[in-house]
Design an enzyme around this catalytic site. Structure first.
Site, mmCIF file in Angstrom:
data_model
loop_
_atom_site.group_PDB
_atom_site.id
_atom_site.type_symbol
_atom_site.label_atom_id
_atom_site.label_comp_id
_atom_site.label_asym_id
_atom_site.label_seq_id
_atom_site.Cartn_x
_atom_site.Cartn_y
_atom_site.Cartn_z
ATOM 1 N NE ARG A 241 -4.304 -1.304 0.021
ATOM 2 C CZ ARG A 241 -4.456 -2.324 -0.829
ATOM 3 N NH1 ARG A 241 -3.496 -2.646 -1.673
ATOM 4 N NH2 ARG A 241 -5.587 -3.010 -0.848
ATOM 5 C CD GLU A 270 -3.123 2.945 -5.520
ATOM 6 O OE1 GLU A 270 -1.937 2.741 -5.240
ATOM 7 O OE2 GLU A 270 -3.869 2.086 -6.014
ATOM 8 C CG HIS A 288 -2.765 -0.937 -7.292
ATOM 9 N ND1 HIS A 288 -3.261 -0.332 -6.163
ATOM 10 C CD2 HIS A 288 -2.742 -2.275 -6.994
ATOM 11 C CE1 HIS A 288 -3.539 -1.252 -5.242
ATOM 12 N NE2 HIS A 288 -3.228 -2.438 -5.729
#
Ligand code: DGY
Length: 322
Positions: A241, A270, A288
């Site tokens: 994360r 994000e 991601h």
């Protein structure tokens, strides 16, 4: 399925196979244009559904949980991470929460390995050169990186993903060290060296991989003070994360060369990414993609649906988190 069809709100567009199962078994409320839903839009979209299948882009804070209709009795998330859901608020409202803990494992470990390789061998710089049409030919000193063999990979968070990464990194002849809340059994450890503290892991690692969930213990665990414990020129990769990293401190350390390279797949806030990362040559950046493999995404969806099926059939959730 013989039970009365339940109404299921699905917040994002899902992989075809997952969607097919969802619409076969539920009266599904879909988000056809796949837009990201803010708090108000989430509450409206979920409406009076019996359950919701949500994703990491849905911020299900206390405000959302408390605004949900009483009909909503379960939230199942298409993710292993649950930091986007206020679990306490859900418990207080009597809403069950389940996640999808296994689908992501191998795909995320692969992306961590890709980031390690990309950082060590300067893949993004090479790619940028090629895309700019600026490559003038081989030279003995061009974009020279580092080999991985006999380097120490320090894994923070030796859960399923950390262990899957360790298995892959062993194939590159890396020595595995790890820091985890608990020491693994020797059968799971496979010779990896346990460190009780992050400081002692930092002192020996050539590459540090963040594979821990976002918790009060891990948030901003990469910061100026912990970077000072690391070897000069260390490679840091993050597939966990974004908030495990204090961006200002990592960016300063990358700019000075104190940290040699960062391979990042996840970012604080994000999809916003601190633009300074893009301006640094010694970063390898992905959007991601950890779980973005068809096998992973299907399994994630099936696990999320397994929770819902079990709940509405009156069975225990296979993957409960609250
Ligand atoms: C998860 O499942 O939490 C991942 O971040 C999705 O890629």
């Amino acid at each position: 399925m013989s039970r009365i069809r339940k109404r299921l709100a699905i917040t994002r567009r899902l992989p075809e196979a997952v969607l097919a199962r969802a619409v076969r078994d539920y009266d599904a409320v879909l988000n056809d244009d796949d837009r990201q839903l803010d708090a108000d839009a989430l509450v409206t979209h979920i409406g009076k559904a019996d359950g919701a299948l949500v994703c990491i882009t849905d911020r299900i804070g206390r405000n959302v949980v408390e605004a949900l209709a009483p009909e909503v009795r379960i939230i199942s998330t298409f993710s292993v991470g649950t930091d986007h859901i206020d679990l306490e608020a859900a418990r207080e409202r009597g809403i069950r929460v389940g996640n999808a803990p296994h689908g992501v494992t191998i795909a995320t470990a692969e992306i961590a390995m890709l980031l390690i390789l990309g950082a060590a061998r300067r893949a993004s710089e090479g790619e940028a050169l090629m895309r700019a049409g600026a490559w003038t030919g081989w030279t003995p000193t061009q974009l020279v990186g580092r080999r991985l063999d006999n380097r120490v990979l320090g894994i923070l968070g030796m859960g399923k993903i950390g262990q899957a990464l360790a298995r892959r990194a062993r194939g590159f002849d890396m020595a595995i060290h790890y820091c985890n809340r608990r020491r693994l059994d020797p059968s799971e450890e496979q010779g990896a060296v346990y460190h009780e503290s992050f400081q002692s892991l930092c002192a020996v690692a050539d590459v540090i991989s963040l594979n821990a969930p976002s918790t009060s213990e891990t948030r901003a665990i990469v910061n100026a003070a912990t970077i000072a414990w690391m070897k000069p020129g260390v490679i840091i990769v993050n597939t966990a994360r974004g908030d495990l990293v204090a961006d200002d401190d990592l960016i300063d350390a990358l700019a000075s060369g104190r940290v040699g390279y960062a391979g990042l797949d996840v970012y604080q806030g994000e999809p916003r990414v601190d633009p300074r990362y893009r301006g640094l040559a010694n970063t390898f950046l992905l959007p991601h993609l950890g779980s973005a493999a068809v096998e992973a995404r299907n399994q994630m969806g099936f696990e999320a649906l397994d929770n819902l099926d079990a709940f509405f059939d009156g069975r225990s959730l296979p993957f409960p988190v609250a």
